[in-house]
Design an enzyme around this catalytic site. Sequence first.
Site, PDB file in Angstrom:
ATOM      1  CG  HIS A 281      40.913  91.707  15.741  1.00  0.00           C
ATOM      2  ND1 HIS A 281      41.403  91.289  16.949  1.00  0.00           N
ATOM      3  CD2 HIS A 281      39.616  92.009  15.962  1.00  0.00           C
ATOM      4  CE1 HIS A 281      40.437  91.357  17.868  1.00  0.00           C
ATOM      5  NE2 HIS A 281      39.336  91.784  17.275  1.00  0.00           N
ATOM      6  N   GLY A 314      39.081  87.344   6.510  1.00  0.00           N
ATOM      7  CA  GLY A 314      38.694  87.396   5.102  1.00  0.00           C
ATOM      8  C   GLY A 314      38.151  86.108   4.528  1.00  0.00           C
ATOM      9  NE  ARG A 336      33.898  92.544   9.746  1.00  0.00           N
ATOM     10  CZ  ARG A 336      35.214  92.520   9.623  1.00  0.00           C
ATOM     11  NH1 ARG A 336      35.830  91.495   9.047  1.00  0.00           N
ATOM     12  NH2 ARG A 336      35.946  93.539  10.073  1.00  0.00           N
TER      13      ARG A 336
HETATM   14  C1  FNR Z   1      35.985  90.030  16.452  1.00  0.00           C
HETATM   15  N1  FNR Z   1      37.237  89.467  16.716  1.00  0.00           N
HETATM   16  C2  FNR Z   1      37.572  89.149  18.014  1.00  0.00           C
HETATM   17  N2  FNR Z   1      38.754  88.525  18.289  1.00  0.00           N
HETATM   18  C3  FNR Z   1      39.073  88.150  19.546  1.00  0.00           C
HETATM   19  O1  FNR Z   1      40.131  87.575  19.747  1.00  0.00           O
HETATM   20  N3  FNR Z   1      38.207  88.406  20.577  1.00  0.00           N
HETATM   21  C4  FNR Z   1      37.017  89.037  20.397  1.00  0.00           C
HETATM   22  O2  FNR Z   1      36.257  89.246  21.338  1.00  0.00           O
HETATM   23  C5  FNR Z   1      36.690  89.450  19.077  1.00  0.00           C
HETATM   24  N4  FNR Z   1      35.510  90.092  18.825  1.00  0.00           N
HETATM   25  C6  FNR Z   1      35.121  90.342  17.523  1.00  0.00           C
HETATM   26  C7  FNR Z   1      33.859  90.872  17.280  1.00  0.00           C
HETATM   27  C8  FNR Z   1      33.436  91.066  15.972  1.00  0.00           C
HETATM   28  C9  FNR Z   1      32.065  91.604  15.705  1.00  0.00           C
HETATM   29  C10 FNR Z   1      34.287  90.735  14.893  1.00  0.00           C
HETATM   30  C11 FNR Z   1      33.835  90.898  13.459  1.00  0.00           C
HETATM   31  C12 FNR Z   1      35.546  90.232  15.140  1.00  0.00           C
HETATM   32  C13 FNR Z   1      38.114  89.063  15.602  1.00  0.00           C
HETATM   33  C14 FNR Z   1      37.764  87.658  15.129  1.00  0.00           C
HETATM   34  O3  FNR Z   1      38.135  86.695  16.079  1.00  0.00           O
HETATM   35  C15 FNR Z   1      38.488  87.297  13.813  1.00  0.00           C
HETATM   36  O4  FNR Z   1      39.860  87.545  13.936  1.00  0.00           O
HETATM   37  C16 FNR Z   1      37.946  88.070  12.618  1.00  0.00           C
HETATM   38  O5  FNR Z   1      36.558  88.241  12.700  1.00  0.00           O
HETATM   39  C17 FNR Z   1      38.286  87.322  11.332  1.00  0.00           C
HETATM   40  O6  FNR Z   1      37.976  88.067  10.222  1.00  0.00           O
HETATM   41  P1  FNR Z   1      36.609  87.918   9.383  1.00  0.00           P
HETATM   42  O7  FNR Z   1      36.349  86.438   9.177  1.00  0.00           O
HETATM   43  O8  FNR Z   1      35.536  88.589  10.177  1.00  0.00           O
HETATM   44  O9  FNR Z   1      36.959  88.621   8.127  1.00  0.00           O
END
Ligand code: FNR
Length: 388
Positions: A281, A314, A336
């Site tokens: 996550h 990442g 992100r």
């Molecule tokens: C998330 N992520 C996430 N995952 C999910 O299954 N449902 C969601 O609603 C969210 N919401 C969410 C909001 C924000 C602001 C972030 C940064 C992340 C996790 C997302 O799907 C994913 O696993 C990560 O963002 C991957 O990592 P990086 O690429 O941000 O490093």
Amino acid sequence: VLEQGVVMGNLPKVTTDPNLLEEQARKEMVLQRGFEYIRGSAGEAATMHANRLAFRSWKIIPRMLRATGERDLSVNLFGKKYRAPILMAPLGVQGTMHADKEIGNARACAELGVTFTLSTSASTGIEELVEAVPEGDKWFQLYWPQDDEITASILTRARKNGYQTLVVTLDTWVMGWRPSDLDTANIPFIVGVGDDVGFQDPVFRRKFAERTDGETPESSPVLAGLFWVGEVFSGNNRSWEEIHILRKYWDGPIVLKGVLSVEDAKLAVQYGLDGIIVSNHGGRQIDGCISSLDALEPIAQAVGSKITVMMDSGIRTGADIFKALCLGAQAVFVGRPVVYGLGIAGKEGAHSVLANLLADLDITMGLSGVKSIPELNPSRLARIQHPG
Ligand code: FNR
């Protein structure tokens, strides 16, 4: 490459430097609370840093004179061809980031042939998104409600509206300990903006009215937000034996997101899932957790021939994607960076970040002597740890 990436001569609105993107978002995002929400990591952000360090410990060994003038980035997932092994990760409440919200992001994805994944916690409804952006591939991410009737209603709506694959997130039955949200008292704000998928659901609306003597999410948004959060984020009672329930309402591929152990990956095979996403996550849930890339390698070795293995957490550069694919991922999700782009410049910003990633991967493949994705395998990498 020029068509995909930065057009020479025009200064890009969003930096192409992955090391500067977060800083640009901090300075330029109009919605500051949205920035803190995106940046958030669990605890002291050890997991988020581990995600990056793991990529650094693998080095690409390029090959020369292999006629890689034309590259093909396409991949096949669940019997369907996708333009590139990059998908948009499900990220909730994009209305906290920019007025273009999920609609702008999904449009940017569609323009580039990147699949958009809609979160259960989106600020945009299931039908609303498809009406606004009918083009482009869409997947749907489920935070699995306690109540099977609400689950059924949400899944039926998503399937009917053409979402292709179901992503079930396992690691977020409660939000992680995130200081950036706690210090800014961000949570009520986040919850208040991000419930359109739930609030628009007819079964949710009926149950909410029954419990509150006729209130609607519109007449009482805070109460509805709390009801919704209690419904979808308190689900640690689910078990492997219940996975079959989802099949009743979803006849497409089902993928589990948040798998980090070989044992769970084997259970996913045993329980007949179509795929897994190796993910922590983005380091937002457990501090001091294994990095996604470190988890990927043994998982892909154990189950890669039996189930579709994807990963996230990442990914920042083309080289990162190259490495993840060499270590057994069939595709990666990006989180992100894309919403920093969205926060800085709306749809155009999300488009830039994704276009640059595609271009970066394309160039990295060409320079490394790789013409197509199936050529990526562990022999193209060496693990070398530099101290410090
Ligand atoms: C998330 N992520 C996430 N995952 C999910 O299954 N449902 C969601 O609603 C969210 N919401 C969410 C909001 C924000 C602001 C972030 C940064 C992340 C996790 C997302 O799907 C994913 O696993 C990560 O963002 C991957 O990592 P990086 O690429 O941000 O490093």
